[in-house]
Design an enzyme around this catalytic site. Structure first.
Site, PDB file in Angstrom:
ATOM      1  N   ASN A 228      -1.861 -10.680   8.511  1.00  0.00           N
ATOM      2  CA  ASN A 228      -2.851  -9.615   8.648  1.00  0.00           C
ATOM      3  C   ASN A 228      -4.173 -10.103   8.032  1.00  0.00           C
ATOM      4  OD1 ASN A 228      -3.569  -6.616   9.024  1.00  0.00           O
ATOM      5  ND2 ASN A 228      -4.206  -7.056   6.934  1.00  0.00           N
ATOM      6  N   GLU A 229      -5.189 -10.265   8.866  1.00  0.00           N
ATOM      7  CA  GLU A 229      -6.549 -10.536   8.415  1.00  0.00           C
ATOM      8  C   GLU A 229      -6.677 -11.748   7.478  1.00  0.00           C
ATOM      9  OE1 GLU A 229      -8.307  -6.986   6.855  1.00  0.00           O
ATOM     10  OE2 GLU A 229      -8.074  -5.919   8.739  1.00  0.00           O
TER      11      GLU A 229
ATOM     12  N   GLN B   8       0.805  -1.223   0.000  1.00  0.00           N
ATOM     13  CA  GLN B   8       0.000   0.000   0.000  1.00  0.00           C
ATOM     14  C   GLN B   8       0.838   1.273   0.000  1.00  0.00           C
ATOM     15  OE1 GLN B   8      -2.661  -1.716   3.333  1.00  0.00           O
ATOM     16  NE2 GLN B   8      -4.028  -0.376   2.204  1.00  0.00           N
TER      17      GLN B   8
ATOM     18  N   ASN C  25      -8.002  -5.976  14.209  1.00  0.00           N
ATOM     19  CA  ASN C  25      -8.277  -4.832  13.331  1.00  0.00           C
ATOM     20  C   ASN C  25      -9.770  -4.583  13.387  1.00  0.00           C
ATOM     21  OD1 ASN C  25      -5.621  -4.903  12.664  1.00  0.00           O
ATOM     22  ND2 ASN C  25      -5.911  -5.430  10.500  1.00  0.00           N
TER      23      ASN C  25
ATOM     24  N   TYR D 253     -13.091  -1.760  12.614  1.00  0.00           N
ATOM     25  CA  TYR D 253     -13.537  -0.561  11.909  1.00  0.00           C
ATOM     26  C   TYR D 253     -15.011  -0.246  12.111  1.00  0.00           C
ATOM     27  CZ  TYR D 253      -9.091  -0.486   9.434  1.00  0.00           C
ATOM     28  OH  TYR D 253      -7.749  -0.419   9.129  1.00  0.00           O
TER      29      TYR D 253
ATOM     30  N   ARG E 270       3.727   0.091  13.030  1.00  0.00           N
ATOM     31  CA  ARG E 270       3.393  -1.204  12.442  1.00  0.00           C
ATOM     32  C   ARG E 270       3.493  -1.120  10.924  1.00  0.00           C
ATOM     33  NH1 ARG E 270      -2.075  -3.916  11.041  1.00  0.00           N
ATOM     34  NH2 ARG E 270      -1.306  -5.970  10.407  1.00  0.00           N
TER      35      ARG E 270
ATOM     36  N   GLU F 273      -5.606   1.781  -1.427  1.00  0.00           N
ATOM     37  CA  GLU F 273      -6.657   1.085  -0.700  1.00  0.00           C
ATOM     38  C   GLU F 273      -7.201  -0.081  -1.515  1.00  0.00           C
ATOM     39  OE1 GLU F 273      -7.491   0.820   2.233  1.00  0.00           O
ATOM     40  OE2 GLU F 273      -9.365  -0.289   1.998  1.00  0.00           O
ATOM     41  N   TRP F 274      -6.298  -1.021  -1.860  1.00  0.00           N
ATOM     42  CA  TRP F 274      -6.667  -2.277  -2.519  1.00  0.00           C
ATOM     43  C   TRP F 274      -7.561  -2.084  -3.746  1.00  0.00           C
ATOM     44  CZ3 TRP F 274      -2.933  -5.029  -0.972  1.00  0.00           C
ATOM     45  CH2 TRP F 274      -2.436  -4.902   0.340  1.00  0.00           C
TER      46      TRP F 274
ATOM     47  N   GLU G 147      -5.209  -2.194  14.102  1.00  0.00           N
ATOM     48  CA  GLU G 147      -5.704  -1.231  13.105  1.00  0.00           C
ATOM     49  C   GLU G 147      -7.033  -0.668  13.550  1.00  0.00           C
ATOM     50  OE1 GLU G 147      -6.099  -2.388   8.968  1.00  0.00           O
ATOM     51  OE2 GLU G 147      -4.189  -3.458   9.069  1.00  0.00           O
TER      52      GLU G 147
ATOM     53  N   HIS H  79       1.045  -9.251   4.695  1.00  0.00           N
ATOM     54  CA  HIS H  79      -0.099  -8.343   4.535  1.00  0.00           C
ATOM     55  C   HIS H  79      -0.568  -8.431   3.087  1.00  0.00           C
ATOM     56  CE1 HIS H  79      -2.168  -4.733   6.512  1.00  0.00           C
ATOM     57  NE2 HIS H  79      -2.775  -4.905   5.353  1.00  0.00           N
TER      58      HIS H  79
ATOM     59  N   TRP I 179      -4.913   3.314  11.879  1.00  0.00           N
ATOM     60  CA  TRP I 179      -4.764   3.079  10.434  1.00  0.00           C
ATOM     61  C   TRP I 179      -5.295   4.305   9.720  1.00  0.00           C
ATOM     62  CZ3 TRP I 179      -2.346  -0.412   7.463  1.00  0.00           C
ATOM     63  CH2 TRP I 179      -2.548  -0.264   6.083  1.00  0.00           C
TER      64      TRP I 179
HETATM   65  O1  LIG Z   1     -17.823  -3.534   0.441  1.00  0.00           O
HETATM   66  S1  LIG Z   1     -17.204  -4.752  -0.138  1.00  0.00           S
HETATM   67  O2  LIG Z   1     -17.503  -5.933   0.686  1.00  0.00           O
HETATM   68  O3  LIG Z   1     -17.567  -4.959  -1.536  1.00  0.00           O
HETATM   69  C1  LIG Z   1     -15.505  -4.487  -0.158  1.00  0.00           C
HETATM   70  C2  LIG Z   1     -14.987  -4.838   1.222  1.00  0.00           C
HETATM   71  C3  LIG Z   1     -13.624  -4.226   1.349  1.00  0.00           C
HETATM   72  N1  LIG Z   1     -12.928  -4.754   2.513  1.00  0.00           N
HETATM   73  C4  LIG Z   1     -13.722  -4.538   3.730  1.00  0.00           C
HETATM   74  C5  LIG Z   1     -12.982  -4.979   4.923  1.00  0.00           C
HETATM   75  N2  LIG Z   1     -11.686  -4.355   4.962  1.00  0.00           N
HETATM   76  C6  LIG Z   1     -11.082  -4.909   6.163  1.00  0.00           C
HETATM   77  C7  LIG Z   1     -10.138  -4.006   6.706  1.00  0.00           C
HETATM   78  O4  LIG Z   1      -8.933  -4.075   5.908  1.00  0.00           O
HETATM   79  C8  LIG Z   1      -7.888  -3.515   6.619  1.00  0.00           C
HETATM   80  O5  LIG Z   1      -8.264  -2.169   6.752  1.00  0.00           O
HETATM   81  C9  LIG Z   1      -7.795  -1.175   5.841  1.00  0.00           C
HETATM   82  C10 LIG Z   1      -8.998  -0.432   5.283  1.00  0.00           C
HETATM   83  O6  LIG Z   1      -9.748  -1.299   4.491  1.00  0.00           O
HETATM   84  C11 LIG Z   1      -6.899  -1.729   4.770  1.00  0.00           C
HETATM   85  O7  LIG Z   1      -6.289  -0.660   4.082  1.00  0.00           O
HETATM   86  C12 LIG Z   1      -5.856  -2.587   5.451  1.00  0.00           C
HETATM   87  O8  LIG Z   1      -4.825  -2.972   4.560  1.00  0.00           O
HETATM   88  C13 LIG Z   1      -6.552  -3.845   5.965  1.00  0.00           C
HETATM   89  O9  LIG Z   1      -5.708  -4.482   6.905  1.00  0.00           O
HETATM   90  C14 LIG Z   1     -10.885  -4.615   3.780  1.00  0.00           C
HETATM   91  C15 LIG Z   1     -11.644  -4.108   2.580  1.00  0.00           C
END
Ligand SMILES: O=S(=O)(O)CCCN1CCN(CCO[C@@H]2O[C@H](CO)[C@@H](O)[C@H](O)[C@H]2O)CC1
Length: 488
Positions: A171-172, A26, A314, A316, A82, A433-434, A383, A127, A426
């Protein structure tokens, strides 16, 4: 009100760990610099699967700007940082027979710079950025990957363990198994919601145990560090607290989210009974020769059990859950096996991420659930944070989020007896962001991705966090923050 978001007054222990987090893919960039091998996220983004065809090729360019990042951390007054190590940066093919010394040098330089600034490294080994060469051999569906992960972990313990005293294996794993091998939302985009998700999770648990025992047997005595795993969950609040079936749906949702991994590691080496029971029954209904949930041998259960020195969480957001009565049991899917319907309360504040509603009360509830379910484990919040899509520097919503979630954590400690030892914001800075690319910003620092030198700028939340961690107590010395509400 229904959700206890009220402020609690009290202060944190002197030795409480305050940290901030990032991850390799990231922030680093340098996707092919100095001998680094491809990861499955290079493959994912180069195939245009992230928003706006965004990639982590440059990201925040921390591969070249890590000294600046250490300065940001110093000004944040945190005692820990971290970050994660990119497996293919140190082992380009994922295997121990080809070590990239330039990659090792990068992490030694980062670790040395942190230590020189009295900041303790908290290192995540995985990760999500699996070496592509290992994915080509089946990735987490191939048990041989577990052995490669153990060898990679041992290399990191050998090369960095004299200065790194806090290790996180994965991680997760829930995200890796469900979004990566279940529904193809994340790399490596496999579609096996009823089988591949469970097979990959099975290997992740076994790989975790291998790395833990490697540390415990061969490094702990000389290096004196601590090693564990980081799991993620949304708090599952019964939609109708008086409904027994909603209460059961809540428990079942938490077991399918956290128990999937935590039961083996923190309880008895095996999957939670509710998962074995429901997946076994559905598999029988589907006339399958055996359950879609893999089984651990007795020896593996013994090997899995007790393989974490702490519970890394983690956290949120939350959802309101009910029993999902109308699942079609002939469908093979983790979601059908779980049989829970989740929704957001329309009164919850939104964020820059569709899945993330602001629910401070959930922080206290999930910490209490972990305490009750896993016998008061040492817990680190590894996180917690919130996104926006604007990059606003006067990010009052982020300050409000941190103030309230941190306060709920304090309640969990002071009122519910949770053994929380640290908190991690975080993220240190806006980053990749993936699948959402750069559209969702979680940073305490703003990053301008249109400029080649990726300048970092403190947001108001960075100033708030630096101030708070220097004097971690409520009521805040100067409470200038906005209050949400309306006049009569
Ligand atoms: O709505 S949808 O289901 O179509 C897409 C779901 C996307 N997921 C939700 C859960 N999130 C977990 C937390 O993910 C964590 O938190 C951060 C914020 O996301 C990431 O940047 C970190 O790398 C990760 O450790 C990762 C992203």
């Amino acid at each position: 009100g229904r959700y206890d978001n009220d402020l609690y007054y009290g202060k944190f222990p002197e030795d409480f760990v305050w940290s901030s987090a990032t991850s390799a893919y990231q922030i680093e960039g340098g996707w092919n610099a100095d001998g680094k091998g491809l990861s499955i996220w290079d493959t994912f983004t180069h195939a245009g699967k992230a928003a706006n065809n965004d990639t982590g090729d440059v990201a925040c360019d921390s591969y070249h700007k890590y000294k600046e990042d250490v300065k940001l951390l110093k000004d944040l007054h945190v005692t820990h940082y971290r970050f994660s190590i990119s497996w293919p940066r140190v082992l380009p093919n994922g295997t121990i027979d080809n070590i990239n010394e330039a990659g090792i040098d990068y992490y030694n330089n980062l670790i040395n710079s942190l230590i020189a600034n009295n900041i303790q490294p908290m290192v995540t080994l995985y990760h999500w950025d699996l070496p592509q060469d290992l994915e080509d051999q089946g990735g987490w569906l191939n048990e041989t990957t577990n052995e490669h992960f153990k060898n990679y972990s041992r290399l990191c313990f050998e090369r960095f363990g004299d200065r790194v005293k806090f290790w996180i294996t994965f991680n997760e794993p829930w995200i890796v198994a469900w979004l990566g091998y279940g529904v193809a939302a994340f790399a490596p985009r496999k579609n096996g919601p009823g089988d591949l998700a469970y097979i990959s999770a099975h290997n992740l648990i076994k790989a975790h145990a291998k790395a833990y025992h490697e540390y415990d047997d061969n490094f702990r005595a000389s290096q004196n560090g601590t090693i564990g795993i980081t799991l993620n969950a949304g708090w599952s609040e019964p939609k109708d607290p008086s409904s027994l079936s909603d209460q059961e749906a809540s428990q079942r949702d938490m077991q399918f989210q956290l128990g999937w991994f935590a039961n083996a590691i923190f309880v008895n080496g095996d999957y939670p009974d509710v998962m074995k029971w429901r997946i076994g029954n559905n598999s029988e209904t589907q006339n399958l020769p055996k359950s879609r949930l893999p089984a651990f041998t007795d020896a593996e259960k013994q090997y899995n059990k007790g393989t974490s020195d702490f519970f890394g969480l983690n956290f949120y957001t939350s959802s309101l859950v009910t029993d999902n009565k109308n699942v079609n049991r002939s469908v093979q899917s983790y979601d059908v096996d779980k049989g829970v319907a989740g929704e957001a309360d329309p009164t919850w504040k939104e964020s820059g991420s569709g899945w993330l509603k602001v629910t401070p009360f959930g922080m206290r509830k999930v910490l209490k659930w972990i305490k009750d379910t896993y016998n008061t484990p040492v817990t680190y919040v590894t996180e917690n944070g919130v996104s926006d899509r604007t990059g606003v520097l006067n990010d009052v919503d982020r300050i409000d989020y941190y103030k309230n979630y941190i306060n709920q954590m304090l309640k969990a400690m002071k009122l519910d007896g949770c053994n929380v030892k640290g908190y991690t914001a975080w993220s240190l800075m806006d980053n990749f962001e993936w699948a959402s690319g750069y559209t969702e910003r979680f940073g305490l620092h703003y990053v301008d991705f249109t400029k080649p030198d990726r300048p970092r700028v403190q947001k108001e939340s960075a100033k708030w966090y630096a101030n708070f961690v220097s004097n971690p107590e409520f009521p805040l010395k100067y409470d200038n923050d906005l209050y949400y509400g309306k006049f009569p």
